[in-house]
Enzyme design. Sequence first.
Site, PDB file in Angstrom:
ATOM      1  NE  ARG A   1      -3.466   0.670   2.609  1.00 54.24           N
ATOM      2  CZ  ARG A   1      -4.653   0.949   2.079  1.00 54.24           C
ATOM      3  NH1 ARG A   1      -5.355   0.019   1.484  1.00 54.24           N
ATOM      4  NH2 ARG A   1      -5.154   2.166   2.163  1.00 54.24           N
TER       5      ARG A   1
ATOM      6  CG  HIS B   1      12.184  -0.695  -4.994  1.00 57.32           C
ATOM      7  ND1 HIS B   1      10.828  -0.806  -5.238  1.00 57.32           N
ATOM      8  CD2 HIS B   1      12.779  -0.610  -6.200  1.00 57.32           C
ATOM      9  CE1 HIS B   1      10.628  -0.778  -6.544  1.00 57.32           C
ATOM     10  NE2 HIS B   1      11.798  -0.655  -7.150  1.00 57.32           N
TER      11      HIS B   1
ATOM     12  CG  ASN C   1       9.770   0.153   0.756  1.00 54.98           C
ATOM     13  OD1 ASN C   1       9.264  -0.914   1.132  1.00 54.98           O
ATOM     14  ND2 ASN C   1       9.774   0.537  -0.496  1.00 54.98           N
TER      15      ASN C   1
HETATM   16  C1  GRF Z   1      10.358  -8.071  -1.834  1.00 51.08           C
HETATM   17  O1  GRF Z   1      10.841  -8.377  -3.108  1.00 51.08           O
HETATM   18  C2  GRF Z   1      10.524  -6.607  -1.553  1.00 51.08           C
HETATM   19  O2  GRF Z   1      11.654  -6.046  -2.154  1.00 51.08           O
HETATM   20  C3  GRF Z   1       9.286  -6.002  -2.155  1.00 51.08           C
HETATM   21  O3  GRF Z   1       8.277  -6.954  -1.900  1.00 51.08           O
HETATM   22  C4  GRF Z   1       8.845  -8.240  -1.740  1.00 51.08           C
HETATM   23  C5  GRF Z   1       8.421  -8.741  -0.395  1.00 51.08           C
HETATM   24  O4  GRF Z   1       8.842 -10.064  -0.144  1.00 51.08           O
HETATM   25  N1  GRF Z   1       9.036  -4.694  -1.593  1.00 51.08           N
HETATM   26  P1  GRF Z   1       8.708 -10.680   1.305  1.00 51.08           P
HETATM   27  O5  GRF Z   1       7.235 -10.566   1.693  1.00 51.08           O
HETATM   28  O6  GRF Z   1       9.593  -9.903   2.219  1.00 51.08           O
HETATM   29  O7  GRF Z   1       9.124 -12.107   1.168  1.00 51.08           O
END
Ligand code: GRF
Length: 205
Positions: A96, A114, A112
């Site tokens: 979100r 990414h 965060n």
């Molecule tokens: C990861 O690839 C992260 O970079 C992105 O969403 C995915 C989450 O994976 N923001 P997880 O739920 O931590 O396994």
Amino acid sequence: MINLAILISGRGSNMEAILHAVKKKKIPARPAVVISNKPDAKGLEVAQKLGVKTAVVESPGLKGGSWDYDQKIVAVLEENNVTPKNGLVCLAGFMRIISPEFIRKYRGRIMNIHPAILPAFPGLHSQRQAVQYGVKYSGCTVHFVDEGVDTGPIILQSIVKVEDNETEDSLARRILRQEHKIYPQAVRLFAEGRIKVMGRKTVTY
Ligand code: GRF
């Protein structure tokens, strides 16, 4: 010691990597709460098995970026003593957009991860975008969250080589391994008070 909250929507593997590092005392933080906007997020069970409190704040009909929804998240943070003074909120696959009000309230205390080397390939499906674009290297980025999408000051990045026969899935898997390294590292740096933000730049020491 900081009080740590982790926000998830699904698998929660980054959450797990952070919580393991906390358990092993590599990160000086109290794991206060894991919050999901999806009741069926796999990560909720993982957190519970690790003995961490969980909460679900469902979002039917509430648009991403809405303070109406985020206020409910903030209420759970406050109940668990994750405050703008002592807290860190880690977004870990939380699907979100966060509202400007939430960001302002917890300024410099929301991180965060990414799955690309920002500012390349922000938004969704970054690994697919990277393969389709034909880049030779991609990777992942831990950054503070600001009002834009994936635009906040960068804390750590890790590079992954894109092979000739790379697929979205194979790249995602290899990037994820790096995510599990740099996200706990970034949380540790924060918890130890070793990140200084100067405008767009961060300095870690
Ligand atoms: C990861 O690839 C992260 O970079 C992105 O969403 C995915 C989450 O994976 N923001 P997880 O739920 O931590 O396994």
